[in-house]
Design a protein around this motif. Structure first.
Motif, short mmCIF file in Angstrom:
data_model
loop_
_atom_site.label_atom_id
_atom_site.label_comp_id
_atom_site.label_asym_id
_atom_site.label_seq_id
_atom_site.Cartn_x
_atom_site.Cartn_y
_atom_site.Cartn_z
N GLU A 352 0.81 -1.22 0.00
CA GLU A 352 0.00 0.00 0.00
C GLU A 352 0.85 1.27 0.00
OE1 GLU A 352 0.48 -0.73 4.44
OE2 GLU A 352 1.04 -1.54 2.49
N ALA A 367 -6.31 -2.37 -3.08
CA ALA A 367 -6.28 -3.49 -2.14
C ALA A 367 -6.86 -4.78 -2.71
CB ALA A 367 -7.01 -3.10 -0.86
N GLU A 368 -7.97 -4.69 -3.43
CA GLU A 368 -8.61 -5.92 -3.91
C GLU A 368 -7.74 -6.64 -4.94
OE1 GLU A 368 -11.26 -7.25 -2.48
OE2 GLU A 368 -11.07 -5.53 -1.12
N LYS A 371 -4.81 -8.29 -3.05
CA LYS A 371 -5.16 -9.52 -2.33
C LYS A 371 -5.35 -10.69 -3.30
CE LYS A 371 -8.43 -7.45 0.06
NZ LYS A 371 -9.51 -7.17 1.04
N SER A 396 2.94 -4.87 5.97
CA SER A 396 2.29 -3.58 5.85
C SER A 396 3.34 -2.47 5.90
CB SER A 396 1.28 -3.40 6.98
OG SER A 396 0.63 -2.16 6.89
N SER A 402 -3.36 -0.52 7.52
CA SER A 402 -4.12 -0.75 6.29
C SER A 402 -4.88 -2.07 6.30
CB SER A 402 -3.18 -0.71 5.09
OG SER A 402 -2.54 0.54 5.00
N GLU A 404 -7.61 -3.05 5.08
CA GLU A 404 -8.25 -3.48 3.84
C GLU A 404 -7.29 -4.21 2.91
OE1 GLU A 404 -6.92 0.84 3.12
OE2 GLU A 404 -7.67 -0.41 4.77
N TRP A 405 -5.99 -4.13 3.17
CA TRP A 405 -5.01 -4.82 2.33
C TRP A 405 -4.69 -6.23 2.83
CZ3 TRP A 405 -2.50 -2.65 -2.03
CH2 TRP A 405 -2.85 -1.32 -2.30
N TYR A 406 -5.11 -6.56 4.02
CA TYR A 406 -4.76 -7.85 4.63
C TYR A 406 -5.42 -9.00 3.88
CZ TYR A 406 -4.26 -11.45 8.23
OH TYR A 406 -3.96 -12.61 8.90
#
Length: 641
Positions: A352, A367-368, A371, A396, A402, A404-406
């Protein structure tokens, strides 16, 4: 089908672990001590007024005489802490300016921290986070900056920190025994010590022409930093960082990383961690997949000619390239696995970047897309290439972690942060010297990211936090890994900018820090023990049984498969836990449940799976003992092939 097997294994494991799931706060934790609690209108207000409504918006429910609307000024107060340590700052707020969220800025003794406050049109409790306060008087300020939120009360209390007790079960149910041994060791160390680490220089290593800050010390290729540490601090680091960037479909060349990884683990008993700065052609549009491209025309920086979203879509050029890149690194990782070496694998790191400013191509599309890319790599390496020696580390960068990036718990074993904050985000009030903060706020952000279910590491760093700061703040990073010296930024040896020599020496020689000679036989660590159950507060298994545990003895093995076969043959219809025999959860017990249980136990390949399904289904429908036994014998013979 292979993915189905993994999901079955994950589902069964999850059911078994329901009774061991822990909350973030340890069971029986005492109530926290409140050291400050006041109405915001009673604080020192610089350029701010007390409000009872925001323009025409009434906000009933505030306490006291009103609230403070943070716009164009500063709210300031002092807190006297009884001791050095960690404290939580809470407030009641309303934020109606932004339907999404709005950043609020809190300053602790001059160090500013930005916290995201979601939209709220009624009074809502919110924590600014956990911060270190010094014994005595501390100055806390709420600064306008982005601001524009209403604050009713402020409370400061001693923080209750979670017990760092992580279950060593790996995300890959087929992990090698060496990978499990390493994970067992890491989980035992976590919360008690920090493991020392150092990144090696990539490419050709340090040469006579390499600029350096070693004051005339001999340059020793890839060993330069490691020999410097041994010479000055008495031992080598326990973890060595490697980069597999040079194994790629473009200009790929063998820099010996694979052999050094194996040598470090097998000959020196060191723990390897691997990152992957995988490159793209700068002009991907005109690139033909498979052609050679000079290194000067490649980069791992954002690339507007490459679509990350397409990289997971079969039939696209991006997908074909990524498959080639994965094949290249898999070839090397297979060699490592065959040598019996597990690694902490850290691909697609710092995705990110800073908010809205990714600095690697794998994070450029959000993010999507990131992932999906992570899960693609995980699946290809574990299922297509059979790599099970990897401990997967998600990395990270931003201070908020962040979320939403996990990628998700089933795809990750360790969460990590790269600390490069010599100038910014420090709490010691100093400047122009190495920043030895423990950055405990970031540590606990990452702990909370996975609800305290994953190890938290400092996978790259400039300055190593001081031992005193880590112990006072209870920031128990699993390991640190100092970046290499490159002549411009000498992260290890520059005592003025990055790592104070005396502080680093104290760290290396402390009982808190684990060095190379102090490592046990980590590949076989607790090899004969089951993962220990959490001692934290538990949650009862809502199912009341473990799927697949047909004999109800809390163990899933071949005896359960035999019991299920017998049940289907109507030989022993009693003393069997029928609900546990329903492995696929469809409400009935059929031959499909037996097939799924066999898949979990033996992990057969796709073609064999379908062949056995046909044999077993035919026999089951015939309801003949001899035919089913024949199918089972055939099944067993084929499984041995």
């Amino acid at each position: 089908m292979l993915k189905i097997i993994k999901k079955i294994a994950s589902a069964v494991t999850a059911a078994m672990m329901l009774s061991a799931m822990a909350s973030a706060v340890p069971a029986g934790a005492a109530e926290t001590d409140v050291i400050f609690d006041d109405e915001c209108e009673n604080l020192e207000l610089d350029g701010l007024d007390v409000w009872t409504s925001i323009y025409d918006k009434q906000l009933p429910g505030y306490s006291g005489e009103g609230f403070v609307y943070l716009t164009g000024g500063t709210m300031r107060f002092e807190v006297t802490a009884p001791e050095d340590g960690m404290y939580e700052i809470n407030t009641r707020y309303v934020q109606i300016l932004d339907q999404g969220s709005r950043m609020q800025t809190i300053s602790i003794n001059g160090a500013e921290n930005m916290v995201d406050f979601p939209y709220a049109d009624t009074w809502t409790d919110k924590s600014f986070g956990i911060f270190r306060l010094n014994k005595g008087v501390n100055t806390i300020e709420l600064l306008t900056k982005y601001g524009y939120a209403a604050f009713d009360t402020i409370t400061v209390k001693k923080a209750v920190l979670p017990e760092l007790n992580i279950d060593p079960t790996l995300s890959d149910p087929n992990a090698t025994k060496e990978a499990q041994g390493l994970m067992n060791y890491l989980c035992d160390v976590y919360g008690k010590n920090i493991i020392s680490g150092q990144q090696e220089i990539y490419g050709g290593g340090h040469t006579e022409d390499s600029p350096n800050g070693y004051s005339g010390d001999e340059l020793l290729g890839y060993e330069t930093e490691f020999e410097w540490i041994k010479k000055n601090f008495g031992d080598y680091p326990a973890i060595r960082g490697f980069d597999m960037m040079n194994y790629n479909p473009l200009y790929g060349w063998d820099d010996g990383s694979t052999e050094r990884i194996i040598e470090w683990a097998n000959d020196r008993n060191g723990i390897p961690t691997v990152c992957w700065h995988i490159n793209l052609p700068n002009d991907f549009t005109s690139y033909e997949v498979g052609e050679a491209v000079d290194w000067s025309k490649c980069s791992y920086k954002p690339n507007d000619t490459f679509s990350v979203e397409n990289a997971v879509v079969k039939g696209t050029k991006e997908y074909e390239y990524i498959m080639l890149a994965i094949e290249d690194i898999a070839e090397q990782l297979i060699k490592v696995q065959e040598a019996g070496v597990p690694i902490i694998f850290r691909p697609y790191h710092e995705a990110e970047g800073n908010p809205g400013a990714a600095w690697f191509w794998w994070g450029q599309d959000g993010a999507e897309a990131y992932k999906a890319l992570w899960k693609q790599l995980y699946t290809e390496l574990t299922e297509t290439y059979g790599l099970h020696n990897l401990i997967w580390e998600y990395n990270s960068y931003t201070y908020s972690s962040s979320p939403e990036w996990y990628p998700g718990d089933e795809w990750v074993d360790i969460v990590a942060y790269d600390k490069y904050n010599t100038v910014y985000n420090r709490t010691d009030g100093l400047s122009g010297v190495p920043n030895e903060d423990a950055i405990s706020g970031t540590f606990y952000n990452l702990v909370n990211l996975t609800n305290n279910k994953k190890l938290v590491a400092m996978s790259e760093n400039d300055s190593v936090p001081s031992v005193d700061n880590m112990l006072i703040e209870k920031a128990y990073w699993l390991y640190f890994c100092i970046w290499y010296d490159n002549g411009t930024d000498n992260f290890l040896s520059d005592s003025q900018r990055y790592n104070n020599f005396d502080t680093l020496k104290t760290t290396y020689q402390s009982d808190f820090c684990v060095t190379l000679s102090e490592l046990p036989d980590w590949k076989n660590y607790k090899a004969d023990e089951k993962p220990t159950e959490s001692t934290e507060e538990t949650t009862e298994n809502p199912l009341g049984f473990i799927p697949g545990d047909v004999k109800a003895d809390e163990v899933i093995n071949v005896f359960d498969a035999a019991a299920l076969r017998s049940m289907l043959l109507k030989d022993i219809p009693d003393v069997i836990e029928a609900s546990a025999a329903d492995t696929n959860g469809d409400g009935s017990i059929t031959i499909a449940d037996l097939v799924l249980l066999h898949e979990y136990l033996v992990g057969m390949d796709v073609e064999l799976t379908y062949y056995i399904i046909i044999l077993t289904v035919i026999a089951a429908y015939a309801q003949q003992r001899e035919e089913l036994l024949y199918a089972i014998r055939t099944y067993q013979q084929l499984s041995v092939r």
